[in-house]
Scaffold this motif. Structure first.
Motif, short mmCIF file in Angstrom:
data_model
loop_
_atom_site.label_atom_id
_atom_site.label_comp_id
_atom_site.label_asym_id
_atom_site.label_seq_id
_atom_site.Cartn_x
_atom_site.Cartn_y
_atom_site.Cartn_z
N ALA A 35 0.84 -1.18 0.00
CA ALA A 35 0.00 0.00 0.00
C ALA A 35 0.88 1.24 0.00
CB ALA A 35 -0.89 0.00 1.24
N GLY A 36 0.64 2.15 -0.92
CA GLY A 36 1.40 3.40 -0.97
C GLY A 36 2.58 3.35 -1.91
N VAL A 219 7.65 2.60 -0.61
CA VAL A 219 7.23 3.00 0.75
C VAL A 219 7.79 2.08 1.81
CG1 VAL A 219 5.06 4.25 0.72
CG2 VAL A 219 5.02 1.80 0.32
N ASP A 223 11.63 4.90 1.95
CA ASP A 223 10.87 6.14 2.11
C ASP A 223 11.23 6.80 3.44
OD1 ASP A 223 9.03 8.01 1.04
OD2 ASP A 223 7.47 7.28 2.40
N TYR A 231 9.22 10.09 -0.91
CA TYR A 231 8.21 11.07 -1.32
C TYR A 231 8.65 12.47 -0.89
CZ TYR A 231 4.75 7.57 -2.66
OH TYR A 231 4.08 6.56 -3.29
N CYS B 502 0.89 10.00 -1.37
CA CYS B 502 1.36 8.96 -2.29
C CYS B 502 0.34 8.67 -3.37
CB CYS B 502 1.66 7.68 -1.51
SG CYS B 502 0.19 6.88 -0.88
N ALA B 504 -2.18 6.76 -3.32
CA ALA B 504 -2.71 5.39 -3.36
C ALA B 504 -4.22 5.37 -3.23
CB ALA B 504 -2.08 4.55 -2.26
N GLN B 548 3.52 17.82 2.87
CA GLN B 548 4.59 17.91 1.87
C GLN B 548 4.40 19.01 0.85
OE1 GLN B 548 5.85 14.18 0.19
NE2 GLN B 548 6.01 13.19 2.18
N GLU B 568 -7.60 0.91 3.20
CA GLU B 568 -6.75 -0.28 3.09
C GLU B 568 -5.46 0.04 2.36
OE1 GLU B 568 -8.25 -3.98 1.60
OE2 GLU B 568 -10.04 -3.84 2.83
N ARG B 569 -5.55 0.94 1.38
CA ARG B 569 -4.40 1.25 0.54
C ARG B 569 -3.47 2.27 1.19
NH1 ARG B 569 -1.82 -1.33 -3.20
NH2 ARG B 569 -3.24 -2.74 -4.19
N CYS B 570 -3.98 2.98 2.16
CA CYS B 570 -3.19 4.06 2.73
C CYS B 570 -2.05 3.50 3.58
CB CYS B 570 -4.06 4.98 3.58
SG CYS B 570 -3.10 6.30 4.30
N PRO B 571 -0.79 3.84 3.26
CA PRO B 571 0.31 3.26 4.01
C PRO B 571 0.45 3.84 5.42
CG PRO B 571 1.15 4.81 2.38
CD PRO B 571 -0.33 4.70 2.15
#
Ligand SMILES: Cc1cc2nc3c(=O)[nH]c(=O)nc-3n(C[C@H](O)[C@H](O)[C@H](O)COP(=O)(O)OP(=O)(O)OC[C@H]3O[C@@H](n4cnc5c(N)ncnc54)[C@H](O)[C@@H]3O)c2cc1C
Ligand SMILES: Cc1ncc(C[n+]2csc(CCOP(=O)(O)OP(=O)(O)O)c2C)c(N)n1
Ligand code: SF4
Ligand code: SF4
Ligand code: SF4
Ligand SMILES: [Mg+2]
Lengths: 351, 601
Positions: A35-36, A219, A223, A231, B502, B504, B548, B568-571
């Motif tokens: 993820a990311g 990530v 990262d 990033y 990111c 995502a 950022q 779910e995708r977020c780191p």
């Protein structure tokens, strides 16, 4: 990786391209990347570029080597052809595919490990042959798939996740591509789709080898503070030298915006590439200027992005190598197999 | 546009379209999930807390929640919210032990209520557990109001009414049947601490056209006629029946006629389809029973021969329609239609012949009492209105909501507090994260279409006036329908500081709800999102500046399917899926003790 697939949902506001397809029709399988991961954003940018250009997925071949980046062809354009090849060998397979069928629109997806370490030689020859491929290097400074070892693009002095420092020099794929006689060299960032999508579209339309080095943060392994491919670091050090926009043939007349310092290059299919210099010093048509600009900024720790070199008149792979105009797949058996007499005649001619 | 203040409870409440659309703010997605888990009794109690009559409403609610349900924006039809409510009611266990305890020591406050309809019953439901003594005066011989006297038993069986009304009257309400109030002045003099008027809108509208008097024997006022059918005074009607009007009352009249011997029933509409007042589903049900809906016919006169009604003359209309509005109309011909009986179903009004006009109650120019929209108090302090009596005919769920609000006012009023002293709604958010990819809700998107309600076959249903037409959902239909709910109450909650931009979440969102961009005025922002945000009725979420780049996360709430993929995708867990609990204040939550302020300290 997610447990549920991205659901197919229809809603009234959904837009369709000229082929009547929605952007979702350009997606592929479920990503298994972390993820990311920047690579997933590059995938999303590709989906958008293909959708906006209204390219039929079955016209496209996706080629890759090995790596997290090289896995991504599975995540877009599930209706296209594909070849996930051996580590670093994507260019060979692409060359073969294009020699056999020049009507294919080829996208090669590679990583910094895949193209600058094990596949460096292959990369170099694809560039100097001006092979008709959109050649993407999803550059994260590490071998992501094998858990984060430094790759050949890691900057000297940058730090790995556990603190060790890279002491070797880095390869800049863009400077390399320009010195190798490349016809299209660009750099971008997975986190900047405003810049990346038009560049991908320009690369897809470019008649020759379009190399785009895309900083695409890992990530999981790269990262952190001390990384020069994170990033935050990329955002803080990015310097756009040019802005590119691709105007499709149908819209060239309406979109004649005030040129200013923008140059407009008409491409073979009638579309126009708008190139706006953001830095007055810059000249993307001049190798020496481009290389000096890159070096000056590297010394200052800046990452130059945008379309950095372009020569759309350079003869492409098909012109130089005299490949068949007709795809092998559309030839009859007799054409493909002229027979023993024809072979004998050919051999005779070479005595 | 300013960054969204998600601490305002209305923001997340509005995301739950159904709950926001429900006048009583029933926590719909919560009860649907409980049904999915087989927790029917819990699902029933979640309903009962806000709408008081889940079994009744699960059959006949006007369902303002369904047209606004988010599902209808990503699918043809909304979730069958109302029918799922019935599932909870049909399958629940005994709920006696879950009802509030009624104190044996009363608080000494006596309340009189006029009418035993759903509005008055709700007031009792809220006040009895607080120790009040409530006396309902009802003109009829049974409680329930129009739910009993007008909504036909084939839509709402008597047992369901008995059960749910019983839960309230069994709290110890002093229910005085056959006791019409004919003077408010007299009632005021009886010394109650407060009076609630829930007498409904009992007057059916007349149609004064030639022949009305002469044909009186065969012309019926819809709501009066339905009442006389309900109480067994009318058992027959002629073979050919014309119903004038095309609202929900008309639908009940035409379907009831079919059950009393009519075989040629026409519903006469003045305007074309699209201008009908009846709900789509009521029209569908009537048409399934072969009722003919005749459009563009405006009544002109009743035709009487030998002192008996033989039919009606209509003017056939033609309309010019632009953008869904009638701009002009003309009569193109006249037409005679035969009829043995005609039922007028063209609306109802309030009527207060029993309220003296010299006791200080202000009436507006339409001769309706002036009632405050928040407190439901009339211009006589301590006299409150609710339900159809307050602002004219609406529906059950509105009457219930009025009842809740009036109960708060009464509770404050009799304790000497201002009726305007009302608690705001509160919001609670609780994360539904269980593991890396696990949520404690079913985030899978079920693509199935809305399940169709099965009906008793036409050959069976007319035999008995009380045969309930709808059969309810079976287990399979229920299992599928609950999954169609998008869990709009499982909110996407964003934390600016955590986002590393990111993309995502932006990339994974199946409906292109998310964008990271420069903030700007809302109008402009709406045009430059991943997908244009055209539905201006739906909110945009705008985060604060991201670390950022200083850009902002923007979410268009319109077609978010609450799949949780962004989270779910977020780191960095900048997105999280959190259940919103909207805490609605009832009378019991209002502390009226004299030292309330000190107790909190
Ligand atoms: C034919 C028809 C079908 C309907 N179908 C639906 C439906 O499917 N779904 C829906 O949500 N709504 C429906 N409605 C509307 C709904 O029934 C009403 O909005 C709702 O019942 C209003 O409740 P209430 O408590 O305000 O008044 P009511 O239900 O009208 O109750 C008022 C009570 O007060 C009594 N009363 C009146 N005056 C006095 C007096 N002076 N003294 C003593 N008692 C008195 C009356 O006898 C009655 O029992 C329908 C209405 C009609 C006419
Ligand atoms: C011939 C061969 N050598 C080594 C490997 C192991 N290997 C797999 S992926 C990889 C590096 C990939 O790095 P990169 O191309 O940067 O991709 P990323 O995962 O970082 O996207 C290596 C060395 C291999 N698969 N094949
Ligand atoms: S999908 Fe479910 S939660 Fe969302 S509006 Fe519809 S019923 Fe309510
Ligand atoms: S939950 Fe997240 S990913 Fe799913 S639809 Fe809503 S915003 Fe998009
Ligand atoms: S996935 Fe998380 S960190 Fe990445 S952009 Fe979305 S909210 Fe920010
Ligand atoms: Mg790499």
């Amino acid at each position: 990786m997610t447990y549920i697939a991205k659901p197919k949902v229809q809603w009234s506001g959904q837009r369709h391209n000229e082929l009547g397809l929605t952007i979702r029709d350009y997606e592929g399988g479920l990503s298994t990347l972390c993820a990311g991961c920047g690579h997933d954003s590059v995938t999303a940018a590709l989906v958008q570029a293909f959708w906006e250009l209204a390219i039929r997925p079955e016209q496209v071949i996706k080629l890759s080597g090995i790596g997290c980046s090289s896995k991504t062809p599975a995540y877009f354009l599930s209706g296209s052809h594909g070849f996930n090849s051996v580590h670093g060998r994507m260019p060979s397979v692409a060359t073969g595919a294009l020699a056999a069928n020049r009507d294919l629109i080829a996208v090669g997806i590679s990583g910094d490990g895949d193209s600058l370490s094990i596949g460096f030689g292959q990369f170099a020859h694809a560039v100097r042959r001006n092979l008709n491929v959109l050649y993407l290097i999803e550059n994260n400074g590490v071998y992501g798939l094998t858990k984060g070892q430094f790759s050949a693009s890691a900057d000297p002095g940058s730090k790995a996740k556990k603190g060790e420092e890279n002491r070797q020099q880095s390869i800049d794929p863009i400077a390399t591509a320009i010195t190798l006689g490349g016809s299209f060299a660009a750099r971008s960032f997975s986190g900047d789709k405003n810049q990346l999508v038009p560049l991908l579209k320009a690369g897809l339309t470019h008649p020759g080898c379009a190399v785009i080095d895309i900083i695409s943060p890992c990530v999981t392994f790269n990262d952190h503070d001390g990384s020069t491919k994170s990033y935050a670091y990329t955002r803080a050090h990015m310097e756009a030298a040019t802005f590119t926009d691709l105007v499709p043939p149908a819209k060239t007349i309406e979109t004649d915006y005030a040129e200013g310092d923008a140059t407009s290059i008409t491409l073979h299919d009638g579309s126009r590439l708008k190139l706006k210099k953001l830095d007055p010093e810059y000249d993307p048509g001049n190798r020496a200027v481009a290389l000096k600009f890159l070096e000056d900024h590297r010394v200052r720790g800046q990452i130059v992005t945008g379309l950095l070199y372009l020569d759309s008149d350079m003869p492409d792979f098909h012109a130089v190598s005299g490949t068949s105009k007709k795809p092998l797949t559309s030839m009859s058996h007799d054409e493909l197999n002229p027979g023993a007499d024809a072979l004998a005649k050919l051999q005779e001619s070479m005595r | 546009m300013k960054p969204t203040d998600t601490s305002n409870p209305d923001y997340f409440h509005r995301v739950v379209d159904c709950q926001w659309g429900c006048p009583a703010h029933t926590d719909i997605p919560e009860y649907i999930r409980l049904i999915a888990q087989g927790q029917f009794t819990d699902a029933y109690m979640v309903n009962r807390q806000s709408n008081v009559f889940p079994g009744i409403l699960g059959r006949v609610c006007d369902r303002p929640c369904e047209p606004v349900c988010r599902r209808a924006r990503v699918d043809e039809k909304p979730v069958a919210i109302c029918r799922l409510k019935r599932v909870a009611a049909d399958h629940k266990d005994d709920i006696q032990d879950r009802l509030p305890e009624i104190p044996t020591r009363k608080n000494g406050k006596k309340i009189a209520l006029v009418g035993a309809g759903c509005a008055s019953l709700t007031v009792c439901n809220d006040l009895m557990p607080l120790g009040y003594e409530c006396t309902i005066f009802e003109a009829l011989q049974v409680p329930g109001g129009l739910m009993r006297s007008n909504i036909p038993a084939f839509r709402l069986p008597a047992e369901i009414l008995d059960e749910e009304i019983g839960y309230i009257t069994d709290m110890g309400v002093d229910l005085r049947l056959n006791s019409p109030i004919d003077s408010l002045k007299a009632l005021l003099d009886e010394g109650y601490d407060a009076i609630f008027i829930g007498s409904g809108a009992p007057k059916g509208k007349e149609l004064d056209i030639p022949g009305r008097q002469e044909a009186d024997a065969n012309i019926h006022i819809g709501i009066e006629w339905l009442e006389s059918v309900a109480f067994g005074h009318t058992e027959k009607i002629g073979r050919k029946v014309l119903i004038i009007g095309v609202g929900n009352t008309a639908m009940d009249c035409c379907r009831t006629s079919l059950r009393l011997g009519a075989d040629d029933v026409k519903v006469m509409a003045r305007k074309p389809r699209g201008f009908f007042k009846a709900s789509d589903w009521e029209l569908e049900d009537a048409e399934e029973e072969q009722v003919e809906i005749v459009i563009n016919h405006s009544p002109k006169s009743f035709v009487v021969e030998d002192g008996r009604l033989t039919g009606m003359i209509f003017e056939v209309m033609e309309y010019d329609i632009e953008d869904g509005r009638i701009t002009d109309s003309r009569v193109i011909e006249e037409r005679f239609l035969e009829a043995d009986d005609v039922i007028l179903a063209i609306g109802q009004e309030t009527a207060f012949p029993w309220i003296e006009r010299d006791i200080g109650m202000e009436f507006n120019k339409w001769d309706e009492p002036v009632v405050d929209k928040t407190t439901y108090q009339s211009t006589i302090p301590g006299v409150f209105f609710g339900g159809d009596a307050a602002f004219g005919p609406e529906n059950i769920i509105w009457a219930v909501e009025h009842g809740h609000q009036a109960a708060i006012s009464i509770h404050n009023y009799v304790h000497g507090k201002s009726v305007n002293d009302r608690l705001p709604d509160r919001l609670n958010l609780v994360s539904r994260k269980m593991g890396i990819h696990e949520w404690s809700y079913s985030n899978y998107f079920e693509p199935a279409a809305r399940r169709k309600m099965e009906h008793v076959p036409l050959s069976e249903r007319f035999k008995n006036l009380g045969t309930e037409v709808e059969l309810g959902f079976d287990a399979e239909q229920t299992a599928c329908e609950v999954e169609r709910c998008l869990n709009c109450d499982i909110q996407t909650v964003f934390t600016d500081k955590l986002c590393i931009e990111c993309d995502a979440c932006v990339d994974i969102c199946p409906t292109q709800c998310l964008t990271i961009t420069e903030p700007g005025p809302e109008e402009d922002l709406r045009t430059r999102l991943t997908a244009p945000a055209d539905n201006t009725e739906q909110l945009l979420f705008l985060s604060g500046p991201l670390e950022q780049t200083g850009r902002a996360m923007v979410k268009d709430e319109n077609v978010c399917v609450h799949c949780g993929l962004c989270a779910e995708r977020c780191p960095t867990a900048a997105w999280d899926m959190q259940k919103s609990i909207i805490d609605i204040a009832y009378a019991k939550d209002h502390d009226v003790s004299p030292c309330a302020a000190r107790q909190t300290g």
